[in-house]
Design a protein around this motif. Structure first.
Motif, PDB file in Angstrom:
ATOM      1  N   ARG A 203      40.324  49.082  37.997  1.00 58.69           N
ATOM      2  CA  ARG A 203      41.206  47.940  37.719  1.00 58.69           C
ATOM      3  C   ARG A 203      42.305  47.924  38.772  1.00 58.69           C
ATOM      4  N   SER A 206      46.391  43.260  39.880  1.00 58.52           N
ATOM      5  CA  SER A 206      46.210  41.838  39.574  1.00 58.52           C
ATOM      6  C   SER A 206      45.365  41.604  38.332  1.00 58.52           C
ATOM      7  N   GLY A 207      44.779  42.686  37.791  1.00 58.02           N
ATOM      8  CA  GLY A 207      44.015  42.568  36.557  1.00 58.02           C
ATOM      9  C   GLY A 207      42.521  42.457  36.728  1.00 58.02           C
ATOM     10  N   GLN A 208      42.005  42.488  37.969  1.00 64.89           N
ATOM     11  CA  GLN A 208      40.556  42.473  38.165  1.00 64.89           C
ATOM     12  C   GLN A 208      39.972  43.796  37.698  1.00 64.89           C
ATOM     13  N   VAL A 209      38.889  43.741  36.949  1.00 65.73           N
ATOM     14  CA  VAL A 209      38.224  44.936  36.428  1.00 65.73           C
ATOM     15  C   VAL A 209      36.767  44.917  36.851  1.00 65.73           C
ATOM     16  N   HIS A 243      31.838  48.008  27.499  1.00 68.33           N
ATOM     17  CA  HIS A 243      32.917  47.294  26.799  1.00 68.33           C
ATOM     18  C   HIS A 243      34.054  48.246  26.445  1.00 68.33           C
ATOM     19  N   ARG A 246      36.169  48.750  29.490  1.00 73.42           N
ATOM     20  CA  ARG A 246      37.057  47.607  29.750  1.00 73.42           C
ATOM     21  C   ARG A 246      38.227  47.581  28.770  1.00 73.42           C
ATOM     22  N   GLN A 247      37.957  47.897  27.510  1.00 76.17           N
ATOM     23  CA  GLN A 247      39.038  47.934  26.518  1.00 76.17           C
ATOM     24  C   GLN A 247      40.103  48.942  26.918  1.00 76.17           C
ATOM     25  N   ALA A 249      40.751  50.116  29.926  1.00 80.39           N
ATOM     26  CA  ALA A 249      41.445  49.654  31.131  1.00 80.39           C
ATOM     27  C   ALA A 249      42.608  48.738  30.780  1.00 80.39           C
ATOM     28  N   GLU A 250      42.378  47.826  29.841  1.00 83.58           N
ATOM     29  CA  GLU A 250      43.439  46.889  29.446  1.00 83.58           C
ATOM     30  C   GLU A 250      44.480  47.568  28.573  1.00 83.58           C
ATOM     31  N   LEU A 251      44.031  48.423  27.662  1.00 84.88           N
ATOM     32  CA  LEU A 251      44.968  49.121  26.771  1.00 84.88           C
ATOM     33  C   LEU A 251      45.984  49.936  27.555  1.00 84.88           C
ATOM     34  N   GLU A 253      46.618  49.589  30.823  1.00 87.47           N
ATOM     35  CA  GLU A 253      47.056  48.900  32.037  1.00 87.47           C
ATOM     36  C   GLU A 253      46.733  49.749  33.262  1.00 87.47           C
TER      37      GLU A 253
END
Length: 396
Positions: A203, A206-209, A243, A246-247, A249-251, A253
């Motif tokens: 990641r 800029s938020g691209q994963v 999935h 990805r979860q 990665a967002e959790l 940041e």
């Protein structure tokens, strides 16, 4: 710092093999790598001309080093968090940041993921010095011990490659707690395992994963021995694993590449642990993927667009080269290549010691079984008898 006519300067704290392979990936991208390494570190010094000799555990050395680079990254996660917090407050780019690095603490990790509703094994966090620690451990053992009476205890910090992990019965707990004085412990059941997986995730700020195809890892004595691509799982389970990556990665940041290690137990996925950096399981991506984990990590921490992660061959296997006493693998490259001409050999420039990872071998091909056999033969030639061949997926 970046000078006119030069590329960005990436600083890496720690001088082991991960720093070495990051530096190797940086060259074609025009990225200048500077490494902070102890005089005794092995790996990076052979390939990184811009080496700052200092103690990577010294907060003042980290602070001074960080001011000479555009972005700071890490060969390992055991870095002084106070120093990193001070750097983040002053606006220096620390990538990955503390939110991801701190998840290396297994107690914090388990609690964070459980609170977020992610699938983790049953667990108990214990401070071994607390008066009721033994009673609570015994109660956990009574409820969760397997058919052999075993539970798993893990040091929340500092463990790796099977170190800091114990499998104990109830009648062994009192003696263990009498002598243990380390970090808080995480207790969990000894699960029946179908196999183990790893998901590599990248990641950028800029938020691209981007996520690589799911990998299967084969463990021997608590240490990764082989990595198989593709993993022997259904498309549904692979999608679920991706999935989860990805979860997380967002959790958290996340910035950079990290690895999610997963158990498959009775057909269900459970998070084992997170490595908040490039990882041993991802070495196979150097040859097997459109973008390696090392190139991707550099792109991510510089906030460059991330590269594609699809596989370049039908099958690929990475086998670790494990050291033995008195045997230098650099005496055996020709033998290994004569045995397996298609082998891609990576040696880390480290002294060979029993049980120490000193390199890896990757083999690509059309058939996973043949790749596995070939990689094992090449690794065995380099490590003087160590064989990466196992009877199949791990079951403990």
């Amino acid at each position: 710092m970046t000078q006119p006519g030069t590329g960005p300067v990436v600083g890496i704290v720690g001088g082991g093999q991960l720093a070495r392979m990051l530096a190797e990936a940086a060259t074609p991208l025009g990225i200048h790598v500077r490494v902070l390494a102890a005089a005794t570190d092995e790996g990076a010094a052979e390939v990184v001309p811009d080496l700052t000799v200092g103690n990577p555990d010294d907060p003042q050395a980290i602070l001074a080093f960080a001011r000479t680079v555009d972005v700071l990254s890490f060969d390992h996660e055991n870095v002084d968090h106070g120093a990193l917090a001070e750097l983040e407050r002053t606006g220096i780019a620390v990538r990955p940041g503390l939110k991801l690095l701190s998840i290396a603490d297994k107690a914090h990790q388990r609690s964070t993921f459980s609170a977020a509703g992610l699938a983790v094994p049953e667990f108990l966090v214990l401070d071994a010095q607390q008066a009721d620690a033994l009673d609570r451990a015994l109660a956990f053992s009574e409820e969760h011990a397997d058919d052999e009476g075993l539970i798993v205890l893990k040091a929340s910090r500092g463990g790796y490659d099977g170190r800091g992990v114990w499998m104990l019965r109830a009648d062994e707990l009192e003696a263990f707690f009498d002598q243990y004085s380390g970090a808080p412990l995480v207790l969990e059941p000894k699960l029946p395992l179908d196999l183990e997986l790893a998901v590599l995730v990248a990641r950028n700020p800029s938020g691209q994963v981007e996520v690589w195809p799911v990998l299967e890892t084969v463990q021997v004595n608590g240490m990764c021995d082989e990595v198989l691509l593709p993993a022997n799982v259904s498309a549904t389970l692979a999608a679920e694993a991706e999935h989860i990556g990805r979860q997380i990665a967002e959790l958290l940041e996340a910035v950079g590449v990290f690895a999610v290690e997963l158990f498959v137990s009775s057909g269900k996925l459970l998070i084992n642990e997170i490595a908040p950096r490039v990882h041993n399981s991802g070495h196979v991506t150097i040859e097997a993927s459109a973008t390696s984990q090392f190139s991707q990590h550099l792109r991510a921490i510089l906030d460059w667009p991330l590269g594609p992660t699809h596989s370049l061959s039908r099958a690929a296997v990475m086998a670790n080269v494990v050291g033995t006493a008195g045997k230098d693998p650099r005496e055996s490259q020709a033998v290994a290549l004569a045995t397996v001409p298609q082998a891609q050999i990576h040696l880390y420039g480290k002294e060979s010691r029993p049980g120490r990872k000193i390199g890896h071998v990757t083999v690509l091909g059309e058939d996973l079984s043949q790749c596995r056999t070939s990689a094992a033969l090449a690794a065995a030639a380099l490590s003087a008898g160590h064989s990466a061949i196992s009877d199949g997926p791990p079951n403990d």
